[in-house]
Design a protein around this motif. Structure first.
Motif, PDB file in Angstrom:
ATOM      1  N   ARG A  43       0.873  -1.172   0.000  1.00 18.82           N
ATOM      2  CA  ARG A  43       0.000   0.000   0.000  1.00 18.82           C
ATOM      3  C   ARG A  43       0.908   1.219   0.000  1.00 18.82           C
ATOM      4  O   ARG A  43       1.931   1.250   0.674  1.00 18.82           O
ATOM      5  CB  ARG A  43      -0.896   0.024   1.238  1.00 18.82           C
ATOM      6  N   ALA A  44       0.549   2.215  -0.775  1.00 14.83           N
ATOM      7  CA  ALA A  44       1.346   3.435  -0.861  1.00 14.83           C
ATOM      8  C   ALA A  44       0.406   4.619  -0.990  1.00 14.83           C
ATOM      9  O   ALA A  44      -0.777   4.467  -1.280  1.00 14.83           O
ATOM     10  CB  ALA A  44       2.285   3.361  -2.064  1.00 14.83           C
ATOM     11  N   HIS A  45       0.949   5.788  -0.785  1.00 16.42           N
ATOM     12  CA  HIS A  45       0.188   7.022  -0.961  1.00 16.42           C
ATOM     13  C   HIS A  45       0.790   7.790  -2.126  1.00 16.42           C
ATOM     14  O   HIS A  45       2.004   7.962  -2.195  1.00 16.42           O
ATOM     15  CB  HIS A  45       0.248   7.891   0.296  1.00 16.42           C
ATOM     16  N   ILE A  46      -0.062   8.208  -3.033  1.00 14.71           N
ATOM     17  CA  ILE A  46       0.376   9.059  -4.129  1.00 14.71           C
ATOM     18  C   ILE A  46       0.314  10.487  -3.604  1.00 14.71           C
ATOM     19  O   ILE A  46      -0.733  10.947  -3.143  1.00 14.71           O
ATOM     20  CB  ILE A  46      -0.539   8.906  -5.370  1.00 14.71           C
ATOM     21  N   VAL A  47       1.431  11.190  -3.641  1.00 14.04           N
ATOM     22  CA  VAL A  47       1.492  12.553  -3.134  1.00 14.04           C
ATOM     23  C   VAL A  47       1.107  13.493  -4.269  1.00 14.04           C
ATOM     24  O   VAL A  47       1.657  13.411  -5.367  1.00 14.04           O
ATOM     25  CB  VAL A  47       2.906  12.879  -2.613  1.00 14.04           C
ATOM     26  N   THR A  48       0.132  14.377  -4.010  1.00 14.79           N
ATOM     27  CA  THR A  48      -0.341  15.309  -5.036  1.00 14.79           C
ATOM     28  C   THR A  48      -0.327  16.731  -4.489  1.00 14.79           C
ATOM     29  O   THR A  48      -0.059  16.953  -3.302  1.00 14.79           O
ATOM     30  CB  THR A  48      -1.776  14.964  -5.478  1.00 14.79           C
ATOM     31  N   ASP A  49      -0.664  17.666  -5.337  1.00 16.12           N
ATOM     32  CA  ASP A  49      -0.742  19.061  -4.909  1.00 16.12           C
ATOM     33  C   ASP A  49      -2.163  19.458  -4.517  1.00 16.12           C
ATOM     34  O   ASP A  49      -2.498  20.634  -4.454  1.00 16.12           O
ATOM     35  CB  ASP A  49      -0.203  19.992  -5.987  1.00 16.12           C
ATOM     36  N   GLU A  50      -3.001  18.463  -4.226  1.00 13.94           N
ATOM     37  CA  GLU A  50      -4.356  18.744  -3.768  1.00 13.94           C
ATOM     38  C   GLU A  50      -4.318  19.316  -2.355  1.00 13.94           C
ATOM     39  O   GLU A  50      -3.270  19.448  -1.753  1.00 13.94           O
ATOM     40  CB  GLU A  50      -5.199  17.461  -3.794  1.00 13.94           C
ATOM     41  N   ASP A  51      -5.471  19.610  -1.796  1.00 15.35           N
ATOM     42  CA  ASP A  51      -5.596  20.176  -0.457  1.00 15.35           C
ATOM     43  C   ASP A  51      -4.786  19.340   0.537  1.00 15.35           C
ATOM     44  O   ASP A  51      -5.056  18.157   0.723  1.00 15.35           O
ATOM     45  CB  ASP A  51      -7.073  20.188  -0.060  1.00 15.35           C
ATOM     46  N   PRO A  52      -3.779  19.926   1.189  1.00 20.75           N
ATOM     47  CA  PRO A  52      -2.931  19.159   2.106  1.00 20.75           C
ATOM     48  C   PRO A  52      -3.674  18.630   3.317  1.00 20.75           C
ATOM     49  O   PRO A  52      -3.207  17.726   3.992  1.00 20.75           O
ATOM     50  CB  PRO A  52      -1.848  20.154   2.517  1.00 20.75           C
ATOM     51  N   ARG A  53      -4.857  19.167   3.627  1.00 19.29           N
ATOM     52  CA  ARG A  53      -5.632  18.673   4.761  1.00 19.29           C
ATOM     53  C   ARG A  53      -6.365  17.381   4.418  1.00 19.29           C
ATOM     54  O   ARG A  53      -6.795  16.649   5.288  1.00 19.29           O
ATOM     55  CB  ARG A  53      -6.635  19.729   5.218  1.00 19.29           C
ATOM     56  N   ALA A  54      -6.513  17.126   3.118  1.00 22.65           N
ATOM     57  CA  ALA A  54      -7.205  15.901   2.700  1.00 22.65           C
ATOM     58  C   ALA A  54      -6.316  14.702   3.003  1.00 22.65           C
ATOM     59  O   ALA A  54      -5.112  14.741   2.811  1.00 22.65           O
ATOM     60  CB  ALA A  54      -7.516  15.958   1.214  1.00 22.65           C
TER      61      ALA A  54
END
Length: 120
Positions: free
Chosen positions: A9-20
């Motif tokens: 399992r991994a997390h894709i890091v994006t430039d979306e809302d950092p609180r999400a």
């Protein structure tokens, strides 16, 4: 020698809302000592920029768990004590994936066991 395949399992890091809270996604880690004993493959899911399957040196992944390293279009670095980041660059953009270090260590251990010569 046998192929090692592990789902992580991994997390894709994006430039979306950092609180999400980013949802974790399944990533396939694969090692085939018969085809390419020095490399591992990382299969990324979904609509990400660039290719979904990346091949990188196994030593790059291992060294990146201790200190920042890069080779070509791939960078790996530790992120705190329990996570590691793998960054993939392509013409379509950048994919940044955050893993739990223990999942990568487990995979690397399995690759070295699979590549070990069998004693007779």
């Amino acid at each position: 020698m046998s192929v090692v395949e592990q789902y992580a399992r991994a997390h894709i890091v994006t430039d979306e809302d950092p609180r999400a809270d980013p949802a974790s996604v399944p990533v396939v880690l694969r090692y085939d000592p018969e085809t390419d004993p020095r490399s591992v493959r990382v299969g990324l899911p979904g609509p990400l920029p660039g290719p979904h399957d990346w091949t990188l040196p196994r030593t790059l992944l291992e060294q990146g768990l201790r200190a920042p390293v890069e080779s070509g279009d791939v960078r790996v670095w530790p992120c705190g004590r329990v996570q590691a980041v793998v960054e993939f660059h392509s013409a379509g953009g950048v994919s940044v994936v955050q893993f739990e270090t223990k999942a990568l260590l487990r995979f690397l251990r399995r690759t070295y066991m699979a590549a070990a010569p069998v004693a007779r």
